[in-house]
Design a protein around this motif. Structure first.
Motif, short mmCIF file in Angstrom:
data_model
loop_
_atom_site.label_atom_id
_atom_site.label_comp_id
_atom_site.label_asym_id
_atom_site.label_seq_id
_atom_site.Cartn_x
_atom_site.Cartn_y
_atom_site.Cartn_z
N LEU A 135 0.97 -1.23 -0.05
CA LEU A 135 -0.09 0.08 -0.09
C LEU A 135 0.71 1.21 -0.01
CD1 LEU A 135 -2.77 -0.76 2.55
CD2 LEU A 135 -3.25 -0.51 0.17
N GLN A 136 1.76 1.15 0.95
CA GLN A 136 2.55 2.51 1.08
C GLN A 136 3.54 2.74 -0.30
OE1 GLN A 136 4.68 1.42 4.57
NE2 GLN A 136 3.35 2.53 5.88
N ALA A 137 4.04 1.64 -0.93
CA ALA A 137 4.51 2.00 -2.12
C ALA A 137 3.88 2.25 -3.34
CB ALA A 137 5.51 0.44 -2.43
N GLY A 138 2.24 1.95 -3.31
CA GLY A 138 1.52 2.43 -4.47
C GLY A 138 1.58 1.18 -5.32
N ALA A 139 1.89 -0.14 -4.93
CA ALA A 139 1.77 -1.29 -5.63
C ALA A 139 0.47 -1.96 -5.62
CB ALA A 139 2.89 -2.25 -5.10
N VAL A 140 -0.38 -1.83 -4.60
CA VAL A 140 -1.67 -2.19 -4.73
C VAL A 140 -2.49 -1.08 -4.49
CG1 VAL A 140 -1.19 -4.45 -4.07
CG2 VAL A 140 -1.57 -2.83 -2.20
N ASP A 141 -3.87 -1.18 -4.80
CA ASP A 141 -4.76 -0.13 -4.44
C ASP A 141 -5.67 -0.27 -3.17
OD1 ASP A 141 -4.90 1.04 -7.33
OD2 ASP A 141 -5.45 -0.90 -7.87
N LEU A 142 -5.85 -1.70 -2.91
CA LEU A 142 -6.63 -1.68 -1.71
C LEU A 142 -5.88 -3.03 -1.07
CD1 LEU A 142 -10.21 -1.82 -3.09
CD2 LEU A 142 -9.12 -0.13 -1.66
N ALA A 143 -6.25 -3.26 0.11
CA ALA A 143 -5.68 -4.67 1.01
C ALA A 143 -6.97 -5.03 2.01
CB ALA A 143 -4.45 -4.31 1.77
N VAL A 144 -6.85 -6.27 1.82
CA VAL A 144 -7.92 -7.00 2.82
C VAL A 144 -7.17 -8.12 3.85
CG1 VAL A 144 -8.67 -8.71 1.03
CG2 VAL A 144 -10.08 -8.17 3.12
N GLY B 2 -16.45 -18.86 27.09
CA GLY B 2 -15.93 -17.59 27.82
C GLY B 2 -15.80 -16.63 26.34
N GLN B 3 -15.44 -15.34 26.93
CA GLN B 3 -15.27 -14.27 25.82
C GLN B 3 -13.95 -14.33 25.30
OE1 GLN B 3 -17.89 -12.04 25.07
NE2 GLN B 3 -16.44 -11.30 23.62
N GLN B 4 -14.06 -14.61 23.85
CA GLN B 4 -12.48 -14.50 23.32
C GLN B 4 -12.45 -13.33 22.33
OE1 GLN B 4 -10.32 -16.83 24.40
NE2 GLN B 4 -11.78 -17.78 25.43
N ASP B 5 -11.34 -12.92 22.07
CA ASP B 5 -11.05 -11.67 21.15
C ASP B 5 -11.30 -12.07 19.62
OD1 ASP B 5 -10.72 -9.96 23.20
OD2 ASP B 5 -8.46 -10.28 22.99
N ALA B 6 -12.31 -11.78 18.87
CA ALA B 6 -12.13 -12.14 17.51
C ALA B 6 -11.38 -11.42 16.80
CB ALA B 6 -13.73 -11.69 16.99
N LEU B 7 -11.15 -11.61 15.55
CA LEU B 7 -10.16 -10.91 14.68
C LEU B 7 -11.22 -10.11 13.82
CD1 LEU B 7 -7.29 -13.57 13.65
CD2 LEU B 7 -7.31 -11.33 15.26
N THR B 8 -10.90 -8.86 13.66
CA THR B 8 -11.58 -7.95 12.71
C THR B 8 -10.91 -8.00 11.32
OG1 THR B 8 -12.29 -6.40 14.50
CG2 THR B 8 -12.30 -5.52 12.41
N ILE B 9 -11.96 -7.84 10.59
CA ILE B 9 -11.41 -8.05 9.01
C ILE B 9 -11.64 -6.79 8.33
CG2 ILE B 9 -11.60 -9.39 6.78
CD1 ILE B 9 -12.94 -11.79 8.43
N VAL B 10 -10.75 -6.07 7.57
CA VAL B 10 -10.85 -4.98 7.03
C VAL B 10 -10.54 -5.09 5.74
CG1 VAL B 10 -10.42 -3.82 9.23
CG2 VAL B 10 -8.52 -3.97 7.89
N VAL B 11 -11.06 -3.83 5.04
CA VAL B 11 -10.43 -3.63 3.68
C VAL B 11 -9.67 -2.08 3.75
CG1 VAL B 11 -12.59 -2.44 2.79
CG2 VAL B 11 -10.94 -3.11 1.16
#
Length: 300
Positions: free
Chosen positions: A143-152, A268-277
């Motif tokens: 992303l920082q290099a401008g080699a991709v537009d989006l990341a998921v 019990g309560q477990q930390d789920a992973l958040t998925i982002v674009v």
């Protein structure tokens, strides 16, 4: 010497292609032009800008300089806006074409990308998505290099210069072999697995997340095997080499080699992973990029 405002769209396209492939020859092959046309065009561009855009090494190809990386981001934004304007002028604003470059967290790819491409094939058949499979650090660098537009990927932290949109969550679960004494349970506490061998999905950030879940349960894992491959983890568990923790669930409990696993929710309560674009802050969000982001938001 030519003035800066004499820079052409063709020069920008040649430069962006060379940056993408890291090679004048590969860029020329993709553009269906002679290699000399690409190299001479970029050489003239560097003179016009009075700046070196690439470091040229015979054995390693092209590497962007700091000036080149900054110019790449701007050139990509300009070309994206130009292509979008042409589409709108032609009345194609709802039928996007062209390419969106997407970085995808490696273990998410089989769960996200095939369905994404299926949706886009129906809605925007002329739109192409070029996918790079990476970990979080790799996605951030692209992303920082401008080699991709989006990341998921999972929201392990892309950096302050990246903005992220939540598209889902993934709860952790335990994998056991189908013959494990606890496989019949409807759910399991991590404490029930104290002293057992652990099979670790050994990818940066993911590794720390899984070990953190065990630490929160006051467990010190006895790591028997490590792998960066999702299916290898499943196969090792199926053959009785230990238990594991994952977040993405395959539709079948069968493994590649004919083994079988059981998946159990963790009590019990477990930390789920958040998925982002994610995308770079301030970067132009083209209509085609928005179409891909919206398709991702429909869920894996």
């Amino acid at each position: 010497m030519a003035a800066r405002n004499d820079v052409t769209i063709q020069q920008l396209r040649y430069f962006v292609a060379a940056a993408r492939f890291g090679s004048m020859t590969k860029a020329a092959d993709d553009l269906l032009v002679a290699q000399s046309a690409v190299s001479s065009s970029i050489a003239v561009l560097e003179k016009q800008l009075a700046s070196q855009l690439f470091i040229r090494r015979r054995s390693k190809g092209l590497t962007l300089t700091a000036d080149g990386a900054r110019f790449l981001r701007n050139a990509q934004a300009l070309l994206s806006q130009l292509d979008e304007s042409i589409e709108e002028a032609r009345g194609d604003a709802k039928q996007y074409s062209g390419v969106v470059r997407l970085a995808c967290f490696v273990t998410l790819t089989p769960f996200v990308v095939p369905r994404l491409l299926e949706r886009l094939e129906v809605a925007h058949p002329e739109l192409e998505v070029h996918v790079s499979e990476v970990d979080t650090q790799g996605a951030r660098e692209l992303l920082q290099a401008g080699a991709v537009d989006l990341a998921v990927g999972y929201d392990f932290g892309f950096g302050e210069d990246v903005e992220a949109r939540v598209i889902g969550h993934a709860e952790p679960y335990v994998l056991l072999s189908s013959g494990h004494p606890l496989a019949h349970l409807g759910e399991i506490a991590l404490a029930d697995l104290a002293g057992e061998n652990f099979v670790l999905l050994d990818i940066p950030q993911s590794r720390d997340y899984f070990l953190g879940l065990l630490a929160d349960a006051n467990l010190t894992p006895r790591i028997r095997h490590r792998s960066r491959n999702y299916e290898t983890i499943r196969a090792l568990v199926a053959r009785g080499h230990g238990f594991s923790i994952l977040n993405q669930r395959a539709s079948s409990n069968a493994t590649y080699d004919g083994g079988e696993i059981v998946t159990l929710p963790i009590t019990g309560q477990q930390d789920a992973l958040t998925i982002v674009v994610a995308r770079m802050k301030g970067a132009h969000l083209s209509s085609r990029m928005r179409a891909v982001a919206d398709a991702l938001h429909e869920g894996p």
